[in-house]
Design a protein around this motif. Sequence first.
Motif, PDB file in Angstrom:
ATOM      1  N   GLU A   1       0.827  -1.206   0.000  1.00 17.21           N
ATOM      2  CA  GLU A   1       0.000   0.000   0.000  1.00 17.21           C
ATOM      3  C   GLU A   1       0.861   1.256   0.000  1.00 17.21           C
ATOM      4  N   ARG A   2       1.995   1.203   0.669  1.00  8.69           N
ATOM      5  CA  ARG A   2       2.904   2.358   0.656  1.00  8.69           C
ATOM      6  C   ARG A   2       3.460   2.585  -0.751  1.00  8.69           C
ATOM      7  N   GLN A   3       3.772   1.501  -1.458  1.00  8.20           N
ATOM      8  CA  GLN A   3       4.249   1.660  -2.822  1.00  8.20           C
ATOM      9  C   GLN A   3       3.145   2.233  -3.709  1.00  8.20           C
ATOM     10  N   MET A   4       1.918   1.777  -3.523  1.00  9.34           N
ATOM     11  CA  MET A   4       0.798   2.349  -4.276  1.00  9.34           C
ATOM     12  C   MET A   4       0.650   3.832  -3.974  1.00  9.34           C
ATOM     13  N   LEU A   5       0.804   4.202  -2.701  1.00 13.57           N
ATOM     14  CA  LEU A   5       0.676   5.611  -2.323  1.00 13.57           C
ATOM     15  C   LEU A   5       1.796   6.438  -2.948  1.00 13.57           C
ATOM     16  N   ALA A   6       3.013   5.901  -2.962  1.00  8.47           N
ATOM     17  CA  ALA A   6       4.128   6.625  -3.573  1.00  8.47           C
ATOM     18  C   ALA A   6       3.895   6.819  -5.071  1.00  8.47           C
ATOM     19  N   LEU A   7       3.396   5.783  -5.732  1.00 10.95           N
ATOM     20  CA  LEU A   7       3.068   5.900  -7.154  1.00 10.95           C
ATOM     21  C   LEU A   7       1.944   6.910  -7.371  1.00 10.95           C
TER      22      LEU A   7
END
Length: 263
Positions: A158-164
């Motif tokens: 989810e953090r990677q999705m948020l960064a993207l």
Amino acid sequence: MSEQAPSPTLTAVADAPLLAVHDLSVAYGKIEALTQASLTVQAGEIVTVIGPNGAGKSTLLAALMGVLPTRQGQIQFQGEALGDSGVNARVARGLALVPETRALFASMSVEDNLRLGAFRFRRDASSLHQQALQEVFALFPRLQERRSQLAATLSGGERQMLALGRALMGRPRLLMLDEPSLGLAPLIVRDIFRIIEQLRRQGVSILLVEQNARAALKVADRAYVLELGRVVMQGPAAELADDPRIVETYLGLHSQHQDKLAA
């Protein structure tokens, strides 16, 4: 600056690459981390840079974003030299970087993190921010479900999705991704690469640095191999994926096992 969100497929100079890097060198003190590296990204392409740890891949992206100074060489974006312009100026021109660390604001909510990504359109915050936010939520429904949660409470995927999503809030013409699969479970890695392919179909050009060479070559149009700060191979991604040296060095049994898990 125009308040209308630019189309990611527009280029300033007809037929010029979206990004052209010529003989770029970067050093940390007396240690040269990148030596006369050259590459191009055309509009609508996914270009990947693969290589071992310490090859200079993250250094390359940091230099392109203006985070690191360069010793020599030239970076052209949409046919114009970036020169010594800083990070904010490059963001305003349509470059975005999702770093390996993701660099989220842990004590802020998901939605607030996303809205920070649209600062280049701050003169029309109401309409453009809301439109960009809905587009990100359509791409990442899980972020919409967690829009009020603190970023610190999210899982790694989810953090990677948020960064993207935060990078996409700025409507970049070129999205640069530094190790987007790092530390993620195989099923999440599969989802991330599907999203990367979807972004390309939507017209976003992508420069992808990735240690998961098999996955990177599968989604990319073209690829560069970086070793000890130098570009040692380049070509169509499908051809490099079949090259015996690449297979032996980067696509061994361990990578095949990871790929099966992510399939």
